[in-house]
Design an enzyme around this catalytic site. Structure first.
Site, short mmCIF file in Angstrom:
data_model
loop_
_atom_site.label_atom_id
_atom_site.label_comp_id
_atom_site.label_asym_id
_atom_site.label_seq_id
_atom_site.Cartn_x
_atom_site.Cartn_y
_atom_site.Cartn_z
CG HIS A 126 -1.74 1.24 1.37
ND1 HIS A 126 -3.02 1.34 0.88
CD2 HIS A 126 -1.45 2.43 1.95
CE1 HIS A 126 -3.48 2.56 1.15
NE2 HIS A 126 -2.54 3.23 1.79
CD GLU A 127 1.66 3.74 3.66
OE1 GLU A 127 1.90 4.80 3.03
OE2 GLU A 127 0.64 3.62 4.36
CG HIS A 163 0.39 6.16 -0.90
ND1 HIS A 163 -0.75 6.52 -1.60
CD2 HIS A 163 -0.05 5.66 0.28
CE1 HIS A 163 -1.82 6.25 -0.86
NE2 HIS A 163 -1.41 5.72 0.27
CB CYS A 168 -8.71 -2.44 -8.08
SG CYS A 168 -8.45 -0.67 -8.32
CB CYS A 202 -4.79 0.81 -8.60
SG CYS A 202 -5.73 1.86 -7.46
CG HIS A 226 -5.80 6.54 0.26
ND1 HIS A 226 -5.61 7.58 1.13
CD2 HIS A 226 -4.97 5.56 0.69
CE1 HIS A 226 -4.71 7.25 2.03
NE2 HIS A 226 -4.29 6.02 1.77
CB CYS A 227 -8.13 2.75 -4.69
SG CYS A 227 -9.19 1.94 -5.90
#
Length: 165
Positions: free
Chosen positions: A113-114, A117, A147, A150, A123-124
């Site tokens: 996740h990080e 970025h 997803c 993204c 963010h999604c």
């Protein structure tokens, strides 16, 4: 593109899984840069937590390659938030905490996740690893993968003129 992977003593157990997940998700080389001890000036004794912004700033000064991810075992916070699992600076670096997550798989999920970025993703709202987590339950519920939206956004990100990630 290279991603430096740092970790504090005691977090070595996460390095291989985190490296594989970041490399597999983003198609980057993850370089094990070894131990980077916790930066104790980030500790706030009133909160008994580490300021994630100060940790991230410290990491930025230690980068050897293009970008970096640092795994720490400290409880982190940001202004106006009781705690955070991680914090990232777009296109530069991220710090991920193992403190509130129950497993290596969760550490890897938060690291992806990080790192998302760091790769420029926001963010999604979809069922996606880039979904914002306000609680441990939210973090546990979100999937470990990007997803389709993204993935497409990532394909459009340009790192250097003429060079796609």
């Amino acid at each position: 593109m290279d991603v430096d992977l740092f970790y504090v003593p005691g977090c070595e157990q996460f390095k291989d899984l985190v490296s594989r997940k970041i490399a597999g998700t983003f198609g980057v080389r993850v370089k094990d840069r070894g131990i980077l001890p916790a930066y104790d000036r980030a500790y706030n004794p009133l909160r008994r937590q580490y300021d994630a912004y100060i940790l991230l700033d410290y990491l930025v000064r230690c980068i050897v390659s293009d970008t970096a991810v640092w795994i720490v075992d400290r409880d982190m916070y940001c202004e106006n938030l009781n705690f955070v699992f991680g914090l990232a600076m777009y296109h530069i670096a991220a710090v991920v905490s193992t403190y509130r997550v129950p497993s290596a798989e969760m550490v890897a999920k938060e690291a992806v996740h990080e790192a998302g970025h760091v790769m420029g993703l926001q963010h999604c709202k979809n069922r996606c690893v880039m979904r914002y987590s306000e609680s441990l339950e939210d973090a546990l519920d979100k999937p470990s993968e990007l997803c389709l939206s993204c993935k497409k956004a990532l394909d459009r990100k340009v790192v250097e003129p003429g060079l796609q990630m």
